[in-house]
Structure formats: structure tokens, C-alpha cells
Write a protein that holds these residues in place. Structure first.
Motif, PDB file in Angstrom:
ATOM      1  N   GLY A  50       0.786  -1.236   0.000  1.00 17.00           N
ATOM      2  CA  GLY A  50       0.000   0.000   0.000  1.00 17.00           C
ATOM      3  C   GLY A  50       0.810   1.274   0.000  1.00 17.00           C
ATOM      4  N   GLY A  51       1.635   1.468  -0.966  1.00 18.81           N
ATOM      5  CA  GLY A  51       2.323   2.746  -1.117  1.00 18.81           C
ATOM      6  C   GLY A  51       3.378   2.974  -0.053  1.00 18.81           C
ATOM      7  N   PRO A  52       3.824   4.212   0.080  1.00 20.13           N
ATOM      8  CA  PRO A  52       4.891   4.501   1.027  1.00 20.13           C
ATOM      9  C   PRO A  52       4.438   4.147   2.444  1.00 20.13           C
ATOM     10  CG  PRO A  52       4.301   6.449  -0.271  1.00 20.13           C
ATOM     11  CD  PRO A  52       3.301   5.396  -0.588  1.00 20.13           C
ATOM     12  N   ILE A  53       5.377   3.829   3.295  1.00 17.13           N
ATOM     13  CA  ILE A  53       5.000   3.543   4.680  1.00 17.13           C
ATOM     14  C   ILE A  53       4.815   4.890   5.367  1.00 17.13           C
ATOM     15  CG2 ILE A  53       5.618   2.354   6.799  1.00 17.13           C
ATOM     16  CD1 ILE A  53       7.517   0.650   5.222  1.00 17.13           C
ATOM     17  N   ASP A  54       3.571   5.182   5.708  1.00 14.53           N
ATOM     18  CA  ASP A  54       3.296   6.480   6.327  1.00 14.53           C
ATOM     19  C   ASP A  54       4.175   6.685   7.544  1.00 14.53           C
ATOM     20  OD1 ASP A  54       1.336   6.885   4.483  1.00 14.53           O
ATOM     21  OD2 ASP A  54      -0.299   6.190   5.781  1.00 14.53           O
ATOM     22  N   HIS A  55       4.705   7.872   7.657  1.00 15.23           N
ATOM     23  CA  HIS A  55       5.478   8.325   8.830  1.00 15.23           C
ATOM     24  C   HIS A  55       6.876   7.725   8.931  1.00 15.23           C
ATOM     25  CE1 HIS A  55       1.548   9.794   9.815  1.00 15.23           C
ATOM     26  NE2 HIS A  55       1.084   8.560   9.883  1.00 15.23           N
ATOM     27  N   VAL A  56       7.276   6.955   7.936  1.00 15.61           N
ATOM     28  CA  VAL A  56       8.658   6.444   7.929  1.00 15.61           C
ATOM     29  C   VAL A  56       9.343   7.052   6.696  1.00 15.61           C
ATOM     30  CG1 VAL A  56      10.150   4.412   7.866  1.00 15.61           C
ATOM     31  CG2 VAL A  56       7.952   4.305   9.058  1.00 15.61           C
ATOM     32  N   PRO A  57      10.101   8.122   6.881  1.00 14.56           N
ATOM     33  CA  PRO A  57      10.709   8.764   5.713  1.00 14.56           C
ATOM     34  C   PRO A  57      11.728   7.857   5.044  1.00 14.56           C
ATOM     35  CG  PRO A  57      11.313   9.918   7.756  1.00 14.56           C
ATOM     36  CD  PRO A  57      10.411   8.782   8.146  1.00 14.56           C
ATOM     37  N   ALA A  58      11.778   7.905   3.724  1.00 11.63           N
ATOM     38  CA  ALA A  58      12.677   7.014   2.975  1.00 11.63           C
ATOM     39  C   ALA A  58      14.152   7.282   3.297  1.00 11.63           C
ATOM     40  CB  ALA A  58      12.434   7.168   1.478  1.00 11.63           C
ATOM     41  N   ASN A  59      14.426   8.447   3.898  1.00 11.72           N
ATOM     42  CA  ASN A  59      15.828   8.740   4.243  1.00 11.72           C
ATOM     43  C   ASN A  59      16.131   8.443   5.719  1.00 11.72           C
ATOM     44  OD1 ASN A  59      14.540  10.765   5.565  1.00 11.72           O
ATOM     45  ND2 ASN A  59      15.704  12.448   4.671  1.00 11.72           N
ATOM     46  N   CYS A  60      15.316   7.569   6.320  1.00  9.51           N
ATOM     47  CA  CYS A  60      15.425   7.368   7.778  1.00  9.51           C
ATOM     48  C   CYS A  60      16.737   6.703   8.212  1.00  9.51           C
ATOM     49  CB  CYS A  60      14.228   6.588   8.314  1.00  9.51           C
ATOM     50  SG  CYS A  60      14.130   4.907   7.686  1.00  9.51           S
ATOM     51  N   LEU A  61      17.534   6.204   7.274  1.00 11.43           N
ATOM     52  CA  LEU A  61      18.809   5.574   7.668  1.00 11.43           C
ATOM     53  C   LEU A  61      19.963   6.567   7.629  1.00 11.43           C
ATOM     54  CD1 LEU A  61      18.546   2.221   5.646  1.00 11.43           C
ATOM     55  CD2 LEU A  61      17.706   2.713   7.950  1.00 11.43           C
ATOM     56  N   GLU A  62      19.680   7.747   7.127  1.00  8.79           N
ATOM     57  CA  GLU A  62      20.791   8.680   6.879  1.00  8.79           C
ATOM     58  C   GLU A  62      21.458   9.203   8.143  1.00  8.79           C
ATOM     59  OE1 GLU A  62      19.602  11.569   3.946  1.00  8.79           O
ATOM     60  OE2 GLU A  62      19.320   9.983   2.444  1.00  8.79           O
ATOM     61  N   THR A  63      20.823   8.966   9.282  1.00  8.56           N
ATOM     62  CA  THR A  63      21.483   9.310  10.561  1.00  8.56           C
ATOM     63  C   THR A  63      22.728   8.442  10.749  1.00  8.56           C
ATOM     64  OG1 THR A  63      20.000   7.704  11.582  1.00  8.56           O
ATOM     65  CG2 THR A  63      19.394  10.035  11.790  1.00  8.56           C
ATOM     66  N   HIS A  64      22.809   7.331  10.004  1.00 11.05           N
ATOM     67  CA  HIS A  64      23.904   6.368  10.170  1.00 11.05           C
ATOM     68  C   HIS A  64      24.577   6.099   8.815  1.00 11.05           C
ATOM     69  CE1 HIS A  64      21.884   6.047  13.957  1.00 11.05           C
ATOM     70  NE2 HIS A  64      22.866   5.308  14.430  1.00 11.05           N
ATOM     71  N   PRO A  65      25.488   6.991   8.430  1.00 15.11           N
ATOM     72  CA  PRO A  65      26.072   6.903   7.084  1.00 15.11           C
ATOM     73  C   PRO A  65      26.764   5.573   6.784  1.00 15.11           C
ATOM     74  CG  PRO A  65      26.776   8.921   8.223  1.00 15.11           C
ATOM     75  CD  PRO A  65      25.979   8.134   9.198  1.00 15.11           C
ATOM     76  N   LYS A  66      27.295   4.927   7.809  1.00 17.43           N
ATOM     77  CA  LYS A  66      27.961   3.630   7.566  1.00 17.43           C
ATOM     78  C   LYS A  66      26.948   2.583   7.091  1.00 17.43           C
ATOM     79  CE  LYS A  66      32.289   4.322   8.827  1.00 17.43           C
ATOM     80  NZ  LYS A  66      32.801   4.660  10.136  1.00 17.43           N
ATOM     81  N   ILE A  67      25.725   2.710   7.571  1.00 20.06           N
ATOM     82  CA  ILE A  67      24.670   1.774   7.149  1.00 20.06           C
ATOM     83  C   ILE A  67      24.284   2.050   5.695  1.00 20.06           C
ATOM     84  CG2 ILE A  67      22.263   1.078   7.580  1.00 20.06           C
ATOM     85  CD1 ILE A  67      24.186   0.105   9.743  1.00 20.06           C
ATOM     86  N   VAL A  68      24.216   3.318   5.354  1.00 22.62           N
ATOM     87  CA  VAL A  68      23.895   3.687   3.977  1.00 22.62           C
ATOM     88  C   VAL A  68      24.981   3.156   3.032  1.00 22.62           C
ATOM     89  CG1 VAL A  68      23.571   5.641   2.406  1.00 22.62           C
ATOM     90  CG2 VAL A  68      22.566   5.703   4.691  1.00 22.62           C
ATOM     91  N   GLU A  69      26.247   3.368   3.411  1.00 21.11           N
ATOM     92  CA  GLU A  69      27.360   2.865   2.577  1.00 21.11           C
ATOM     93  C   GLU A  69      27.297   1.342   2.448  1.00 21.11           C
ATOM     94  OE1 GLU A  69      31.112   3.991   4.352  1.00 21.11           O
ATOM     95  OE2 GLU A  69      30.437   6.086   4.416  1.00 21.11           O
ATOM     96  N   TYR A  70      26.974   0.704   3.555  1.00 17.04           N
ATOM     97  CA  TYR A  70      26.885  -0.764   3.582  1.00 17.04           C
ATOM     98  C   TYR A  70      25.823  -1.265   2.590  1.00 17.04           C
ATOM     99  CZ  TYR A  70      24.877  -5.107   5.522  1.00 17.04           C
ATOM    100  OH  TYR A  70      24.338  -6.358   5.687  1.00 17.04           O
TER     101      TYR A  70
END
Ligand SMILES: N[C@@H](CCC(=O)N[C@@H](CS)C(=O)NCC(=O)O)C(=O)O
Length: 229
Positions: A190-210
Motif C-alpha cells: 500500500g504505497g509509502p510507509i506512512d510516517h517512515v521517511p525514505a531517508n530514515c537511515l541517513e542518521t547512520h552513514p555507515k549503514i547507507v554505505e553498507y
């Protein structure tokens, strides 16, 4: 010779995707059977536990996604689940499963409100909207970061490579990547998950790189066309 394998699931990532990734990384040919949601009610009673995924190995049908993942890791690959790294891998799997567990109530309150004692219509009511928003916002702000820090610690212990202390990705990475993608892309039901921004991992750049590193692996490259990774 590799066994003949058919993996049956819906046409979403979900519970089958860690095993699909393991098969892809192991270079095993398999039949990737994707069911439509419309066909499912008729098929459900014929399955052992009323659920998918199902894995048919040389004609014998098996259930339980974690069993499938460990089977592929241990029987069909040298690197996905090596015995001498079992503790490191299972510790990492446990940390990923805690993250998954922390998200489940906030996710299912919106999809299966009856499981929490609410009416099916609850997500459409003013109260339901408020409760769902509060649960998911709290998860993103207060719960997710703690788990992402735990995952970052695992990576740092391993020179920022993979979740367990191995040179190549393992079944722990297959699980981690699927979950992390699931909160950063549109939800298949059902579309985007309301209230969970798609950039929610960006607080942790190592996770994004991973995630980028995993998705750039030769067998995985180009597999995902939706989501931010
Ligand atoms: N323990 C099972 C759980 C599988 C599961 O939850 N399957 C869900 C989809 S993710 C399902 O079949 N839902 C349809 C239904 O219950 O009718 C596993 O890990 O394989």
C-alpha cells in the motif's frame, strides 16, 4: 550437482527475499515462482501452515524462511554460512532480528489492526491515524537509531565490510539488507510507509554505505529498481 529448487512466494521482497539473495549470491539457478495476491486464498489451504514462502527441493516441499536461508547458506555455499563463523553470523542475525521485532507492532497496527484488538477500520479513523502516526514516529526517532548504532558497531568490528566478521557477505547480510530496504522503499501492500521517511537511515552513514556496497555486488547489481538503494 545442485538440487532443483523452486521458491514460491508473493511478488514482493518480504520473507523470501533473504533466501532469494542467498541463492543469487551462491550462483544457484532456481525457479522464482511469484504468486499474485488474488490467487492466494485458493492456494492457502493446500500449504502446510497456511503461509508462504515454500521451497521445493528436488520435488519435496519445505517451509520456514529461516530454515531455507540456513539451508542455502550451509549446503549450497562456501561463504554464506561457514561453520567456523557460526557464532559471529548468528550474533549478527540476532541483532538484525531484534531490529525487525522492534518495527513489527508499528507496521502491523496499520495492516492488521484486529490483531491488536482494534476494528479493521481503525487505521481510517481519526484515533487510528493518530495512534499509527505516534507509534511510527516514535520508532523512527527513538528506536531505529539505537538498532542502527548496534548494526554500525558490527560493521566497524569488521572493518566496515559485512555484519559478521567475514570477508564475504553471509546470511546475516541477506537478512539485514532486506529489512533495511523494506523501511526505505514503498511498501508493496500500500504505497509509502506512512510516517517512515525514505531517508530514515541517513542518521547512520555507515549503514547507507553498507547497503550501497551490498547492492553493488555483481550478482545483486541492478536487482532493485525501487527504493533508495
Ligand atoms: N514463519 C514463516 C512466516 C511466513 C509468513 O509470515 N508468511 C506470510 C507472508 S510474509 C504469509 O504467508 N501470509 C499469508 C497468510 O498468512 O495468509 C516463515 O518465516 O516462513
Amino acid at each position: 550437482m545442485s538440487p532443483s529448487i523452486k521458491l514460491t512466494y508473493f511478488d514482493i521482497e518480504g520473507a523470501a527475499e533473504p533466501t532469494r539473495l542467498a541463492l543469487v549470491l551462491a550462483g544457484i539457478d532456481f525457479e522464482d515462482e511469484r504468486l499474485s495476491f488474488a490467487d492466494w486464498p485458493a492456494m492457502k489451504p493446500s500449504t502446510p501452515y497456511g503461509q508462504v514462502p515454500l521451497m521445493t527441493i528436488d520435488g519435496k516441499t519445505r517451509t520456514q524462511s529461516n530454515a531455507m536461508l540456513r539451508y542455502v547458506g550451509s549446503e549450497l555455499s562456501e561463504t554464506l554460512y561457514p561453520k567456523n563463523k557460526l557464532f559471529d553470523i548468528e550474533e549478527a542475525v540476532g541483532v538484525v532480528e531484534e531490529l525487525e521485532k522492534s518495527w513489527m507492532p508499528s507496521m502491523y497496527i496499520g495492516f492488521k489492526p484486529a490483531n491488536f484488538g482494534y476494528s479493521e477500520d481503525f487505521p481510517n479513523t481519526d484515533e487510528g491515524k493518530k495512534v499509527i502516526a505516534a507509534m511510527r514516529t516514535t520508532w523512527v526517532q527513538n528506536v531505529l537509531p539505537t538498532h542502527l548504532t548496534y548494526l554500525t558497531d558490527l560493521l566497524e568490528r569488521n572493518d566496515n565490510k559485512w555484519m559478521a566478521s567475514t570477508e564475504a557477505p553471509t546470511i546475516a547480510d541477506c537478512k539485514a539488507v532486506v529489512f533495511l530496504r523494506s523501511v526505505t522503499k514503498d511498501h508493496p501492500l500500500g504505497g509509502p510507509i506512512d510516517h517512515v521517511p525514505a531517508n530514515c537511515l541517513e542518521t547512520h552513514p555507515k549503514i547507507v554505505e553498507y547497503l550501497k556496497r551490498f547492492c553493488a555486488l555483481e550478482p545483486v547489481k541492478g536487482r532493485y529498481t525501487n527504493g533508495v538503494f
